[in-house]
Design a protein around this motif. Structure first.
Motif, PDB file in Angstrom:
ATOM      1  N   UNK A 184      28.204  -0.408  35.014  1.00 18.77           N
ATOM      2  CA  UNK A 184      26.786  -0.124  34.819  1.00 18.77           C
ATOM      3  C   UNK A 184      26.571   1.361  34.554  1.00 18.77           C
ATOM      4  N   UNK A 185      27.303   2.220  35.230  1.00 21.94           N
ATOM      5  CA  UNK A 185      27.172   3.655  35.011  1.00 21.94           C
ATOM      6  C   UNK A 185      27.703   4.085  33.661  1.00 21.94           C
ATOM      7  N   UNK A 186      28.788   3.457  33.202  1.00 25.82           N
ATOM      8  CA  UNK A 186      29.367   3.803  31.908  1.00 25.82           C
ATOM      9  C   UNK A 186      28.439   3.376  30.775  1.00 25.82           C
ATOM     10  N   UNK A 187      27.779   2.242  30.951  1.00 26.23           N
ATOM     11  CA  UNK A 187      26.912   1.725  29.894  1.00 26.23           C
ATOM     12  C   UNK A 187      25.502   2.296  29.930  1.00 26.23           C
ATOM     13  N   UNK A 188      25.253   3.297  30.745  1.00 26.51           N
ATOM     14  CA  UNK A 188      23.976   3.990  30.703  1.00 26.51           C
ATOM     15  C   UNK A 188      23.078   3.757  31.892  1.00 26.51           C
ATOM     16  N   UNK A 189      23.449   2.872  32.783  1.00 27.25           N
ATOM     17  CA  UNK A 189      22.631   2.633  33.974  1.00 27.25           C
ATOM     18  C   UNK A 189      23.021   3.573  35.094  1.00 27.25           C
ATOM     19  N   UNK A 190      22.585   3.247  36.282  1.00 33.27           N
ATOM     20  CA  UNK A 190      22.959   4.018  37.466  1.00 33.27           C
ATOM     21  C   UNK A 190      24.313   3.530  37.940  1.00 33.27           C
TER      22      UNK A 190
END
Length: 157
Positions: A74-80
């Motif tokens: 999720x962090x890599x794809x732009x989320x938190x």
């Protein structure tokens, strides 16, 4: 330049070697799994199984500073990254911002300070232990590997 049509052709292709089927080495697989478990415990404060398969995103895993694969993706794809959450509340004209948890870098740093020594020791001792194990069990493993090869199973021990 004269080209002789009766000259022998140059052999341009190599004959392909006969390839054998690849087999799965169970001892190598076990060693890789233990090393991956040591790394995920050191960096993300959870074992390999919980890191990959945690259905609730690491919320049910005891302890703090836990990062799972779901949160990492999720962090890599732009989320938190799931390690910190910021919430904004508005009540009666007043706006309050609340942040819980730590940012990703601080979480990994805290995990490494808590688990780094054990991780480094495991990364050194696991390959050394498997090397000794392989030397001590060479004879019985070769007999078992011959039997597995005759049975047609694509694996080694």
């Amino acid at each position: 330049m004269v080209i002789d049509v009766y000259m022998a052709r140059r052999k341009s292709r190599r004959t392909s070697r006969r390839s054998t089927a690849k087999s799965l080495n169970l001892a190598g697989l076990a060693e890789s799994a233990l090393i991956a478990n040591a790394v995920t415990t050191g960096f993300f404060n959870c074992g390999l199984r919980d890191f990959v398969v945690s259905p609730d995103g690491g919320k049910g895993i005891a302890g703090q500073n836990v990062i799972t694969a779901r949160e990492l993706l999720a962090g890599i794809t732009g989320g938190s990254f799931g390690t910190s959450t910021t919430a904004t509340f508005t009540y009666g004209g007043m706006t309050t911002t609340s942040t819980t948890g730590s940012p990703f870098g601080q979480t990994v740093k805290a995990n490494l300070s808590a688990n780094g020594g054990a991780m480094v020791a495991q990364l050194v001792l696991i390959p050394a232990g498997f090397k000794v194990f392989n030397k001590l069990t060479r004879k019985p493993r070769s007999t078992l590997n011959k039997a597995l090869k005759m049975s047609g199973l694509p694996m080694k021990v």
